[in-house]
Design an enzyme around this catalytic site. Sequence first.
Site, PDB file in Angstrom:
ATOM      1  N   SER A   1       0.815  -1.210   0.000  1.00 32.13           N
ATOM      2  CA  SER A   1       0.000   0.000   0.000  1.00 32.13           C
ATOM      3  C   SER A   1       0.850   1.263   0.000  1.00 32.13           C
ATOM      4  CB  SER A   1      -0.922   0.017   1.227  1.00 32.13           C
ATOM      5  OG  SER A   1      -0.153  -0.027   2.417  1.00 32.13           O
TER       6      SER A   1
ATOM      7  N   HIS B   1      -1.938  -2.680  -6.305  1.00 33.81           N
ATOM      8  CA  HIS B   1      -2.499  -2.458  -4.974  1.00 33.81           C
ATOM      9  C   HIS B   1      -4.019  -2.548  -5.006  1.00 33.81           C
ATOM     10  CE1 HIS B   1      -3.361   0.463  -1.429  1.00 33.81           C
ATOM     11  NE2 HIS B   1      -3.397  -0.798  -1.033  1.00 33.81           N
TER      12      HIS B   1
ATOM     13  N   GLU C   1      -4.570   0.327  -7.726  1.00 32.50           N
ATOM     14  CA  GLU C   1      -3.501   1.259  -8.049  1.00 32.50           C
ATOM     15  C   GLU C   1      -2.379   0.473  -8.725  1.00 32.50           C
ATOM     16  OE1 GLU C   1      -3.513   4.826  -4.751  1.00 32.50           O
ATOM     17  OE2 GLU C   1      -2.649   2.913  -4.146  1.00 32.50           O
TER      18      GLU C   1
ATOM     19  N   ASN D   1      -3.403   6.517  -0.235  1.00 37.34           N
ATOM     20  CA  ASN D   1      -2.886   6.652   1.128  1.00 37.34           C
ATOM     21  C   ASN D   1      -2.181   7.978   1.363  1.00 37.34           C
ATOM     22  OD1 ASN D   1      -3.901   4.311   2.236  1.00 37.34           O
ATOM     23  ND2 ASN D   1      -2.177   3.068   1.567  1.00 37.34           N
TER      24      ASN D   1
END
Length: 284
Positions: free
Chosen positions: A119, A140, A152, A190
């Site tokens: 992540s 991801h 991702e 994130n």
Amino acid sequence: MNIEKVMVVGAGTMGSGIAQVVAEAGYPVVLADIEECLVVRGLARVKSNIEKKVSKGKLKPEEMHTILDRIQITEDVAVGKDCSLVIEAITEDLKAKEELFRKLDSICDASTIFASNTSTLSITKMASATKRPDKFIGLHFFNPAPVMALVEITKGMLTSDETLEVAKAFALSVGKSPVLVNEAPGFIVNRILLPMINEACYELMEGVASAEDIDAAMKLGANHPIGPLALADLIGLDVCVYIMEILHSELGEDKYRPCPLLRKMVRAGKLGRKTGEGFFKYGS
């Protein structure tokens, strides 16, 4: 290059969820982990998820058996040496991931593409543990993988355009919506999400509002489906601290420093849903 068979290494929540997504899309899957109990538990999690789909009429019982038959479980990653794509979904520990990829590099065919479900960790750094950095990429998936549409796709410094195109086609083939990312700490989601969660922790620590009202405000005022503190509980407060530490270390800015309250709760073992208590309490 076409993906014909996939190995997922790591049979936890994310790994088993990814294996389910891939098997439902029609690919044969090898689900691997270091202990038999882990892969058995991972397969049971997949079966439980698919049974729920059958009970809701989204799948026929015979389709469930077909999907499960596509998944082979093992404690030996060498079983997946003939796979054309390997997706790593083990613990977020850079050294452990590098060690795994060094091992896989000596086992798998030179044409096999390696992908990490990390992540936030560096794709380029992990790729450097192999002799195929051009065939290394980030894939991801988001939790829960069978439900969340986003993947991702993160390109490392040496990832080839061909690998990127194969990864994008694969993500589309398993029903996901890929976004392309040039490697940066935290990628897209994130990098934005964790500082928001961290700021909500600061608001709670400073007595700006209660946890309930902070979350209600973001749901009602920003149209978020879940409040930032409840989301932190879902992610795991230890994971939140870890990602913030990566962002702080890599980007060097104090705005990414984990909130002291967040650290304190992790030290107290209040990690969120997985321990039954975080910012909120959860039933057994």
